[in-house]
Design an enzyme around this catalytic site. Sequence first.
Site, PDB file in Angstrom:
ATOM      1  N   LYS A  80       0.855  -1.196   0.000  1.00  0.00           N
ATOM      2  CA  LYS A  80       0.000   0.000   0.000  1.00  0.00           C
ATOM      3  C   LYS A  80       0.886   1.240   0.000  1.00  0.00           C
ATOM      4  CE  LYS A  80      -4.031   1.977   2.441  1.00  0.00           C
ATOM      5  NZ  LYS A  80      -4.934   1.876   3.616  1.00  0.00           N
ATOM      6  N   SER A 160      -9.965   2.377   2.636  1.00  0.00           N
ATOM      7  CA  SER A 160      -8.999   3.030   1.756  1.00  0.00           C
ATOM      8  C   SER A 160      -8.048   2.060   1.064  1.00  0.00           C
ATOM      9  CB  SER A 160      -8.180   4.017   2.570  1.00  0.00           C
ATOM     10  OG  SER A 160      -7.350   3.333   3.499  1.00  0.00           O
ATOM     11  N   SER A 184     -10.434   0.315   6.990  1.00  0.00           N
ATOM     12  CA  SER A 184      -9.798   0.361   5.677  1.00  0.00           C
ATOM     13  C   SER A 184      -9.148  -0.944   5.217  1.00  0.00           C
ATOM     14  CB  SER A 184      -8.747   1.468   5.637  1.00  0.00           C
ATOM     15  OG  SER A 184      -9.370   2.716   5.493  1.00  0.00           O
TER      16      SER A 184
END
EC number: 6.3.5.7
Lengths: 494, 497
Positions: A80, A160, A184
Amino acid sequence: MTDLTDLGIAAIRKGVADGEFSATEVATAFNAAVAEAQGALNAFIVTTPEKALDAAAKVDADRAAGKPLGKMAGVPIGMKDLFATHGVQTTAASKILEGFKPQYESTVSAKLWDAGAGMLGKLNLDQFAMGSSNETSAFGNVISPWRRPNDTAPLAPGGSSGGSSTAVAARIAPAATGTDTGGSIRQPAAFTGIAGIKPTYGRCSRWGVVAFASSLDQAGPMARDVTDCAIMLEVMAGFDPKDSTSLDMPVPAWSANLSGDMKGKKVGIPREYRLDGMDPDVAKSWDDGIAWLKDAGAEIVEISLPHTKYALPAYYIIAPAEASSNLARYDGVRYGLRDLPDGAGLQDMYAATRAAGFGPEVKRRIMIGTYVLSAGFYDAYYTQAQKVRALIARDFTRAFEQVDVILAPTAPSSAFALGEKSADPLEMYLNDVFSVPASLAGLPAMSVPAGLDRSGLPLGLQVIGKAFDEQGVLNAGLALEARAGFTARPEKWW
Amino acid sequence: MSTYRIQGDTGEWEVVIGLEVHAQITTNAKLFSGAATAFGAEPNTQVSLVDAAMPGMLPVPNGECIRQAVRTGLAINAQINKWSRFDRKNYFYADLPQGYQISQLYHPIVGEGAIEIQLDDKNPDSVKTIGVERIHVEQDAGKLMHDQHPTMSYVDLNRSGVALMEIVSRPDMGSPAEAGAYLSKLRTILRYVGSCDGNMDQGSMRADVNVSVRKPGEDLGTRTETKNVNSVRFVMAVVEQEAKRQVALIEDGGKVVQETRLYDPDRNETRSMRSKEDAHDYRYFPDPDLLPLVLDDAYIEECRASLPELPDAKRQRYETALGLSAYNAAVLTADVETARWFEVLLAETATKANKPEAEVAKQAANWLISELFGALNKLGKNLETSPVTPAAGGELLALIADGTISGSIAKQVLEKMLETGDGAGVIVEREGLKQTSDTGAIEAAIDGILAANADKVEQFRAGKEALFGFFVGQTMKAMQGKANPGVVNELLRKKLG
């Protein structure tokens, strides 16, 4: 031979160790899958095929030399883009950090590389991890690999960690890192039919992870199944003296102790999570989960978490408050974007840089956070929200006097279409209603795939555990996984 | 107890003063990062990723800074808070990389304490207790450099993240002298404790001076805060100027506004910097990157045990155990380095003269204060740069104590020591400066002097006793200062009587 990109962590590790295939072959296969999907799915902000190959070559050489292999040996993963990676652009999906290449490596990513993992690239996300649909990235939306039957409308991969969920679900990465501030990891995992766990706050070091809300941010793995999550979490977790909030506790052997046997375990079903007007498919999947855990030997207990309804408002005060301060460092002075209009002074530079660098959702949260911390409002909002947070934590403490784990839906619906909720921030925030309470209490929680809803989209079930009891969460997850028999996968359309 | 008053057109005014002193904690690393803190280093060479607020960097408290704050608190008999917490003070400035300063607003590490000041070293009744409200620990900011480029400002982050203690007094001071005495005393204590080097010219100690005025007996007036004043003298000047300005303003029908001011030493005046209206809203809140600081009794006791003898106790001991005058005790204990120097000098003197310390203490104190300080001053030196070591001083004093040389010869010897760096014994030997008690030689000198001054001898015998000193002086002169003064006195008495 099976398609290498169908394999998860455990299978790749075993295949590489047994010499069934080489780490280089695995990396090559995933690099190709990434390249093929990138245009359509936009899961990555930058791809780093050479990093994946370099790590694989090292693993192959180590194996040839008879050296011991790490827990992630030969597994290429997506990182990420909230984790700082040495020499590789790290943006938090924001223009304000475009081009920023850290001179340091986050603790979590360094642990993964040390364990033999390789990096396929930096995964797209909601800007500064603020969002539930991956529509706030400055580098474009991530498109879910899932589609409704006979419908090409692009769906949200969740957020997210939307790049992470898409990459794992689309089989372009066997696993990916995520971070979870209010859901998330869990919500995108639920939206895309994969597994993901947010461990107890403090398990994974936050050092080198771009901060959103420090008291809530927690890294965790997103993978094809519960076992892979356990393996990867063992590598990511561990005390880090560079993070004052890091847990100084040994990392248990979660993967070795996995067991789906729930005999003697009590599972709490929180009354307050059964909302009026709940999506019937979500309600049904929850009932399925209850039945599966019963089948695994658990006793089902109805419990009460009375302050649940205040969790979301408290979260949307605390997280923006911390964010408004954490994001003050992006000021154009030392790194990242600087917008210096002609004749501008320092204040003008700040205003121009931050206006140009931050997206609308980030600005909204900075404004909310600044407001709730400002003189005259602090007690009414921030102090009050902290009290609510303490009450929510106490709800859980009391509940865990009766039960071992709690079962709930992960999200109130399956994936929605891009654009469907982005016009109304409040509706978007409601997506976090089931995930936020565990975040506020710092508890471990995971989402596992539970089945498909009537429109053929995945639904997730959430297991919330006691602090430090990732094992209990993973075990319940395993029991659900074994009975859900979730084998659906998105049809490849890209 | 302060009688300091400002005479205005409408009568007398009282001044009320409180000081917030920022003291840089002596430690080789910053408050929340491992970066070094050397003064005067090249710009941006003492900066870690944390100090530069790179994305994802996190603060980790430096235990030594915490320990020094606790020790400082104990040294002023303050409450040590076993539970304290760091807060963020949010504001934007180019020298503040994080966009916030980590400080302690709500729960400081040290609570109420007190410092005793004495306005007149010779008057024990001039003691006053100044309350200390709190001490908290916080980060310093970096520095902007405006003179490096024609159109741009540069940023030096060497100071960014350096550990400071903010020591906040109660508004207990009532005159420039009290403010000056408080700051000096605080500096003394910090240097004894070793928690701050007190180098005000290097910025390691600076004061924000809060001043208000009122008619005696009335409620507190509106205060102004003059920032970053970096010497005792300037603090006193700020109090004086600011109080006068406020009185004149009020008497002219104006109102004091609560504001931040700056002191301009060249013009000896304070100037408005910003008023309360455009003050920042700092949005303080607990720093979520840091856990609360929790101290236990054992830790606090360990800090207490590590404290040296503090200035008030030392001064007391010098007076009672060593028999020094109040003034000398005050002078010698005012700075930890002076006291340290004196104590070595005393030990060396006692050993070399083979006498108890108490017996030679007065002599050592007098010599240090009236001889060495003066001589060093003339050379533009101080104790730190003194060519004479305490051991060398002890050797010299022992020569006086055992009667080898007289006090006046000792002055010459000291001069030679400073000049040549040689030891007192060597100089005395080489220059033949040993004192003589040879009664024959002294008697011969006295006889000559009495014969040459027959008129004065007559006057003396007629009752002009004061002339005795004249004869002593003449004799010593004739003996080139080397005669034992005791023997000279004795012989003169005999011959004149």
